[in-house]
Design a protein around this motif. Structure first.
Motif, short mmCIF file in Angstrom:
data_model
loop_
_atom_site.label_atom_id
_atom_site.label_comp_id
_atom_site.label_asym_id
_atom_site.label_seq_id
_atom_site.Cartn_x
_atom_site.Cartn_y
_atom_site.Cartn_z
N VAL A 254 0.85 -1.21 0.00
CA VAL A 254 0.00 0.00 0.00
C VAL A 254 0.89 1.25 0.00
O VAL A 254 0.59 2.24 -0.69
CB VAL A 254 -0.96 0.04 1.22
N LEU A 255 1.98 1.21 0.75
CA LEU A 255 2.86 2.39 0.82
C LEU A 255 3.44 2.73 -0.56
O LEU A 255 3.73 3.89 -0.84
CB LEU A 255 3.98 2.17 1.84
N GLU A 256 3.62 1.73 -1.41
CA GLU A 256 4.11 1.97 -2.78
C GLU A 256 3.03 2.63 -3.63
O GLU A 256 3.31 3.31 -4.61
CB GLU A 256 4.45 0.63 -3.46
N ASP A 257 1.78 2.39 -3.24
CA ASP A 257 0.63 2.69 -4.11
C ASP A 257 -0.10 3.98 -3.73
O ASP A 257 -0.73 4.61 -4.56
CB ASP A 257 -0.33 1.49 -3.93
N ARG A 258 -0.02 4.37 -2.46
CA ARG A 258 -0.85 5.48 -1.96
C ARG A 258 -0.01 6.56 -1.29
O ARG A 258 1.06 6.28 -0.77
CB ARG A 258 -1.82 4.97 -0.88
N ASP A 259 -0.62 7.76 -1.25
CA ASP A 259 -0.02 8.85 -0.50
C ASP A 259 -0.33 8.63 0.98
O ASP A 259 -1.50 8.59 1.37
CB ASP A 259 -0.64 10.16 -1.01
N VAL A 260 0.68 8.44 1.81
CA VAL A 260 0.47 8.17 3.23
C VAL A 260 1.39 9.06 4.05
O VAL A 260 2.58 9.19 3.74
CB VAL A 260 0.77 6.68 3.57
N ARG A 261 0.85 9.68 5.11
CA ARG A 261 1.69 10.52 5.99
C ARG A 261 2.07 9.80 7.27
O ARG A 261 3.14 10.03 7.83
CB ARG A 261 0.92 11.79 6.34
N GLU A 262 1.13 8.97 7.77
CA GLU A 262 1.42 8.25 9.00
C GLU A 262 0.99 6.79 8.86
O GLU A 262 -0.02 6.50 8.21
CB GLU A 262 0.66 8.86 10.19
N VAL A 263 1.75 5.91 9.51
CA VAL A 263 1.37 4.49 9.57
C VAL A 263 1.09 4.15 11.02
O VAL A 263 1.92 4.43 11.90
CB VAL A 263 2.50 3.58 9.03
N HIS A 264 -0.09 3.59 11.28
CA HIS A 264 -0.46 3.21 12.65
C HIS A 264 -0.64 1.70 12.74
O HIS A 264 -1.19 1.09 11.82
CB HIS A 264 -1.79 3.87 13.06
N LEU A 265 -0.16 1.13 13.85
CA LEU A 265 -0.31 -0.31 14.07
C LEU A 265 -1.14 -0.49 15.34
O LEU A 265 -0.75 0.01 16.40
CB LEU A 265 1.08 -0.93 14.25
N THR A 266 -2.29 -1.16 15.23
CA THR A 266 -3.19 -1.28 16.38
C THR A 266 -3.73 -2.70 16.53
O THR A 266 -3.50 -3.55 15.67
CB THR A 266 -4.40 -0.32 16.24
N GLY A 267 -4.49 -2.93 17.61
CA GLY A 267 -5.09 -4.25 17.86
C GLY A 267 -4.19 -5.09 18.75
O GLY A 267 -3.02 -4.76 18.96
N GLY A 268 -4.74 -6.18 19.27
CA GLY A 268 -4.01 -7.01 20.24
C GLY A 268 -2.62 -7.43 19.77
O GLY A 268 -1.67 -7.39 20.54
N VAL A 269 -2.50 -7.79 18.49
CA VAL A 269 -1.20 -8.29 18.00
C VAL A 269 -0.17 -7.15 17.91
O VAL A 269 1.04 -7.41 17.90
CB VAL A 269 -1.39 -9.03 16.65
N SER A 270 -0.63 -5.89 17.90
CA SER A 270 0.33 -4.78 17.85
C SER A 270 1.12 -4.64 19.14
O SER A 270 2.08 -3.88 19.21
CB SER A 270 -0.37 -3.45 17.52
N ALA A 271 0.74 -5.42 20.17
CA ALA A 271 1.55 -5.44 21.40
C ALA A 271 2.86 -6.18 21.18
O ALA A 271 3.80 -6.05 21.97
CB ALA A 271 0.76 -6.12 22.52
#
Ligand code: KG4
Ligand code: ZN
Length: 316
Positions: A254-271
Motif C-alpha cells: 500500500v505504501l508503494e501505491d498510496r499517498d500516506v503521511r502516518e502508519v499506525h499499528l493497532t489491535g491485540g497483536v500490535s503489542a
C-alpha cells in the motif's frame, strides 16, 4: 466533551471516561481471560454471563476514577458491532438503559473503528491524514486508509483466520496457554536456532491469509514431534516471523501505491515487540509511525471506543 464508553464485544468488560477523544480520565478493564484460560479459548456463553456480573460495577468504577458524576458526562458510547452477540448485547442494553434513563445521547461505535482510533489516545500531537492503519487482533485483520474523520476505506482484510487467531491456534498446537500471542512472543525470544522457515502466503491485492501457515505448523509438529523446549521455541520463532511477514507485505505494498503521511499499528497483536521492530525497519524515514500509547490500548478496552465515538461520530 466527556464521553463514557463501554466495551463488551469479547471477553473484556470495559468502561472508560474520555475527554475530547484523546484525554483518558479513566480506563477500567475487568477481564474474564483467566476463566477462558481454563478452556483454552473464549466460550461465548461464559463470556456473556461474566459481562452481566461485572458491567455495572465496571461503569461505576470508571466514573469514580475519573472523579465524575453523571452530570459531567455529555454522551455514552458503546461497542455496537462486530463481536460475540451475547457479549455485545450486555454492553448495548446497559448503554441504552443508561442513555434513556439519564437522557444522554447514545453513540454506536464499530469495534474496529475503536482499534483504529486507539492511536489517538494520549498523544502529544494530533495525527495527520492520510493515515494507513493496520489493525490486527483476535477477531479481525484490516488495512484501513483514512483521508479524514468519518472516511475509512478498507483496503485489505483476511480471507480466512485473523493473525491473532493464528497465534492462539498455534499456541494450542505448541501446548502453550491462552491468549497465545504473548506466550508465543515470550517463547520465540528464547529461540537459539533460527533455521526453520514456514511458507508465507502471497495473495493478489492487499488481503491476508493465515490458515495455510497454521496448517504448516500443524503438519510440521505431526511429522517431527516436539522433543524439548528448544524445538518448541524454534517453531514459535519461525511461526512468528512468517506471520509478521504476511502482515507486513500488504502494508508495504500500500505504501508503494498510496499517498500516506502516518502508519499506525493497532489491535491485540500490535503489542508484539518483534512486529513493531520489523515494521520500524521496513518503513522509510519520511513516514511517522504510531503505536497505541500504552500496551493496554492495544487489546480490547473502552478508551478506544470513547476516542472513535468522539472523532468518528460526535465531531464529524
Ligand atoms: O484486540 P484484541 O484484544 O481482541 C480482539 O478484538 O480480538 O486481540 C486479542 C488477540 C489475541 O489473539 C492475542 O493472542 C493477540 O491479540 N495478542 C498478541 C500479543 N498480545 C495479544 N499476539 C502476538 N503477540 C502479542 N504480544
Ligand atoms: Zn478488538
Amino acid at each position: 466533551m466527556k464521553i463514557l464508553a463501554i466495551e463488551s464485544s469479547c471477553d473484556e468488560t470495559a468502561a472508560a471516561v474520555v475527554e475530547n477523544g484523546q484525554v483518558v480520565l479513566s480506563n477500567v478493564i475487568a477481564s474474564s481471560a483467566a476463566k477462558h484460560a481454563e478452556t483454552k479459548g473464549v466460550v461465548p456463553e461464559v463470556a456473556a454471563r461474566e459481562h452481566m456480573k461485572v458491567i455495572l460495577p465496571t461503569v461505576e468504577l470508571a466514573l469514580s476514577q475519573a472523579a465524575c458524576d453523571w452530570s459531567a458526562i455529555d454522551a455514552i458510547a458503546v461497542t455496537w458491532e462486530p463481536g460475540l452477540l451475547g457479549s455485545l448485547l450486555v454492553g448495548r442494553a446497559t448503554a441504552q438503559a443508561l442513555a434513556y434513563a439519564l437522557d444522554k445521547p447514545l453513540i454506536r461505535v464499530n469495534h474496529i473503528h475503536g482499534h483504529v482510533y486507539s492511536t489517538w489516545l494520549e498523544q502529544d500531537d494530533e495525527p495527520q491524514f492520510p493515515i494507513l492503519t493496520l489493525t490486527v487482533s483476535g477477531g479481525h485483520n484490516l488495512l484501513v486508509y483514512q483521508r479524514g474523520h468519518g472516511d475509512m476505506e478498507i483496503l485489505g482484510s483476511t480471507r480466512d483466520d485473523s493473525a491473532g487467531e493464528a497465534f492462539d491456534k498455534v499456541a494450542r498446537i505448541l501446548d502453550l496457554g491462552y491468549p497465545g500471542g504473548p506466550a508465543i512472543e515470550t517463547l520465540a525470544r528464547t529461540a537459539v536456532r533460527h533455521d526453520l522457515r514456514f511458507p508465507r502466503a502471497h495473495l493478489e491485492g492487499f488481503d491476508f491469509s493465515f490458515s495455510g501457515l497454521k496448517t504448516s505448523v500443524l503438519y510440521h509438529v505431526k511429522a517431527h514431534p516436539i522433543e524439548d523446549d528448544a524445538e518448541r521455541a524454534e517453531i514459535a520463532w519461525a511461526f512468528q516471523e512468517a506471520a509478521i511477514d504476511a502482515l507486513l507485505t500488504p502494508l508495504f505494498a500500500v505504501l508503494e501505491d498510496r499517498d500516506v503521511r502516518e502508519v499506525h499499528l493497532t489491535g491485540g497483536v500490535s503489542a508484539n515487540l518483534r512486529f513493531r521492530e520489523k515494521l520500524s525497519e521496513g518503513v522509510g524515514p519520511g513516514l511517522r509511525l504510531r503505536f497505541p500509547a500504552r500496551m493496554i490500548y492495544c487489546t480490547d478496552n473502552a478508551a478506544m471506543i470513547g476516542a472513535a465515538g468522539y472523532f468518528d461520530k460526535a465531531r464529524s
